[in-house]
Design a protein around this motif. Structure first.
Motif, mmCIF file in Angstrom:
data_model
loop_
_atom_site.group_PDB
_atom_site.id
_atom_site.type_symbol
_atom_site.label_atom_id
_atom_site.label_comp_id
_atom_site.label_asym_id
_atom_site.label_seq_id
_atom_site.Cartn_x
_atom_site.Cartn_y
_atom_site.Cartn_z
ATOM 1 N N SER A 136 5.306 -4.802 -7.276
ATOM 2 C CA SER A 136 3.906 -3.597 -6.451
ATOM 3 C C SER A 136 5.657 -2.640 -6.063
ATOM 4 O O SER A 136 6.238 -2.702 -5.463
ATOM 5 N N SER A 137 5.149 -1.026 -6.770
ATOM 6 C CA SER A 137 5.972 -0.184 -6.017
ATOM 7 C C SER A 137 5.891 0.195 -4.539
ATOM 8 O O SER A 137 4.107 0.080 -3.866
ATOM 9 N N TYR A 138 6.206 0.921 -3.543
ATOM 10 C CA TYR A 138 6.004 1.314 -2.274
ATOM 11 C C TYR A 138 6.984 2.596 -2.317
ATOM 12 O O TYR A 138 7.418 3.014 -2.586
ATOM 13 N N VAL A 139 6.245 3.292 -1.335
ATOM 14 C CA VAL A 139 7.144 4.775 -0.666
ATOM 15 C C VAL A 139 6.872 4.357 0.315
ATOM 16 O O VAL A 139 5.923 4.417 1.361
ATOM 17 N N GLY A 157 1.614 0.543 -3.960
ATOM 18 C CA GLY A 157 1.725 -0.009 -5.000
ATOM 19 C C GLY A 157 0.237 -0.123 -5.439
ATOM 20 O O GLY A 157 -0.745 -0.357 -6.321
ATOM 21 N N GLU A 158 0.257 -1.775 -4.920
ATOM 22 C CA GLU A 158 -0.506 -2.201 -5.679
ATOM 23 C C GLU A 158 -1.598 -2.778 -4.371
ATOM 24 O O GLU A 158 -1.181 -3.337 -3.413
ATOM 25 N N PRO A 159 -3.119 -2.184 -5.071
ATOM 26 C CA PRO A 159 -4.068 -2.770 -3.981
ATOM 27 C C PRO A 159 -4.451 -3.382 -3.306
ATOM 28 O O PRO A 159 -5.099 -4.031 -2.525
ATOM 29 N N ARG A 160 -4.158 -5.170 -3.978
ATOM 30 C CA ARG A 160 -4.598 -6.321 -3.700
ATOM 31 C C ARG A 160 -4.096 -6.692 -2.588
ATOM 32 O O ARG A 160 -4.517 -7.664 -2.096
ATOM 33 N N LEU A 161 -2.328 -5.768 -2.326
ATOM 34 C CA LEU A 161 -1.919 -6.500 -1.421
ATOM 35 C C LEU A 161 -2.251 -5.849 0.635
ATOM 36 O O LEU A 161 -2.304 -4.831 0.380
ATOM 37 N N ASN A 162 -2.913 -6.606 0.539
ATOM 38 C CA ASN A 162 -3.582 -6.274 2.118
ATOM 39 C C ASN A 162 -3.296 -6.690 3.756
ATOM 40 O O ASN A 162 -3.393 -6.996 4.538
ATOM 41 N N ARG A 163 -1.294 -7.119 2.975
ATOM 42 C CA ARG A 163 -0.422 -7.300 4.907
ATOM 43 C C ARG A 163 0.627 -6.488 4.438
ATOM 44 O O ARG A 163 1.063 -6.356 3.246
ATOM 45 N N LEU A 164 1.544 -6.127 5.443
ATOM 46 C CA LEU A 164 2.606 -5.149 5.484
ATOM 47 C C LEU A 164 2.751 -5.267 6.688
ATOM 48 O O LEU A 164 2.753 -5.442 7.919
#
Length: 283
Positions: A136-139, A157-164
């Motif tokens: 997944s990309s990130y900014v 960038g990856e919408p399925r990721l729901n934890r940060l």
């Protein structure tokens, strides 16, 4: 009789194994998620990036951010990996009460590939590699917010990721105050603080409560951090080297306040949250 005793003993052994497994799972669930940072060779060179009134000083494997002309006034920074992500599923433990989180996937391998200046904003760009091999990309964006400080945003960038999972540096003897009524002006170092989603109550595991809008702390180093997320969050102050923030969604907006006294930092907070009560300040 012997058979019954043998059955009872086996049952006790199985019960002991089950308890040990549950304890291990609970310990793993509460372990901080820290990223492993991967860098291209060119990033071994120290560089400075100015954005508005602030500067990010990159030093090979770490960085600090401070107001221009005041390098001693560190507002934020990181040593090594500072961003991870994942997929989780929240559930309520049997018996009610504590909300727990099942970590279905973690993305701990972080690359940092570019710094991009856009006027008074600085973008840190890269990718996160997950345990299943996906990317997944990130900014992560730092924006000049005037004399008040900076605004930090994270987007995946990856919408399925729901934890940060965000981590940043702290001094070994740095003391933390705030979190609404939780601290009462006392140092919160060494604790793990849960901020339920908007409209719920802030509580430390074991008891305290206050408005969830007070996902705010200030420190003895005259720094302050205020998450603007409405999602379920966990602030981890147990590590003497870093602060950890777990957010139960794939994005984050937060404010990092600039000030020269605890009263000034509290005033910055009040100017943002309006009529909400300010965090207690130690005497």
């Amino acid at each position: 009789m012997t058979s019954w005793r043998g059955f009872s003993f086996a049952l006790l052994v199985l019960l002991g194994v089950l308890i040990a497994v549950l304890r291990a799972a609970d310990t793993w669930r509460k372990e901080p998620v820290v990223a492993e940072l991967h860098l291209p060779p060119a990033f071994a060179v120290a560089r400075d990036f100015d954005f508005g009134r602030y500067r990010l000083a990159w030093r090979g494997q770490a960085f600090v951010v401070y107001p221009l002309g005041r390098p001693e006034k560190l507002l934020w920074g990181a040593d090594g990996g500072f961003l991870a992500a994942g997929i989780g599923q929240a559930y309520v433990a049997h018996g009610g009460g504590e909300l727990r989180d099942r970590r279905d996937l973690l993305c701990r391998e972080q690359s940092l590939e570019a710094f991009e200046r856009l006027g008074s904003r600085l973008l840190l760009k890269g990718h996160l590699r997950c345990a299943d091999g996906s990317l997944s990309s990130y900014v992560l964006t730092l924006s000049d917010d005037g004399e008040r400080g900076m605004i930090l945003t994270v987007a995946l960038g990856e919408p399925r990721l729901n934890r940060l999972y965000l981590a940043w540096r702290r001094d070994a003897d740095e003391r933390f105050f705030g979190f609404g009524e939780v601290s009462g002006g006392y140092d919160m170092s060494g604790r793990r603080l849960v901020v339920p989603s908007s409209g719920s109550q802030l509580r430390e595991e074991g008891g305290w409560s206050a408005a969830a809008a007070q996902a705010f702390y200030l420190t003895s180093r005259m720094r302050a951090f205020h998450s603007q997320s409405d999602a379920y969050q966990i602030f981890d102050l147990r590590d003497p080297r870093r602060v950890g923030l777990e957010v139960h969604e794939g994005k984050l907006t937060a404010r990092i306040y600039n000030g020269d006294s605890l009263d000034e930092l509290r005033a910055r907070q009040i100017s943002v949250i309006g009529g909400l009560p300010a965090a207690p300040v130690p005497k």
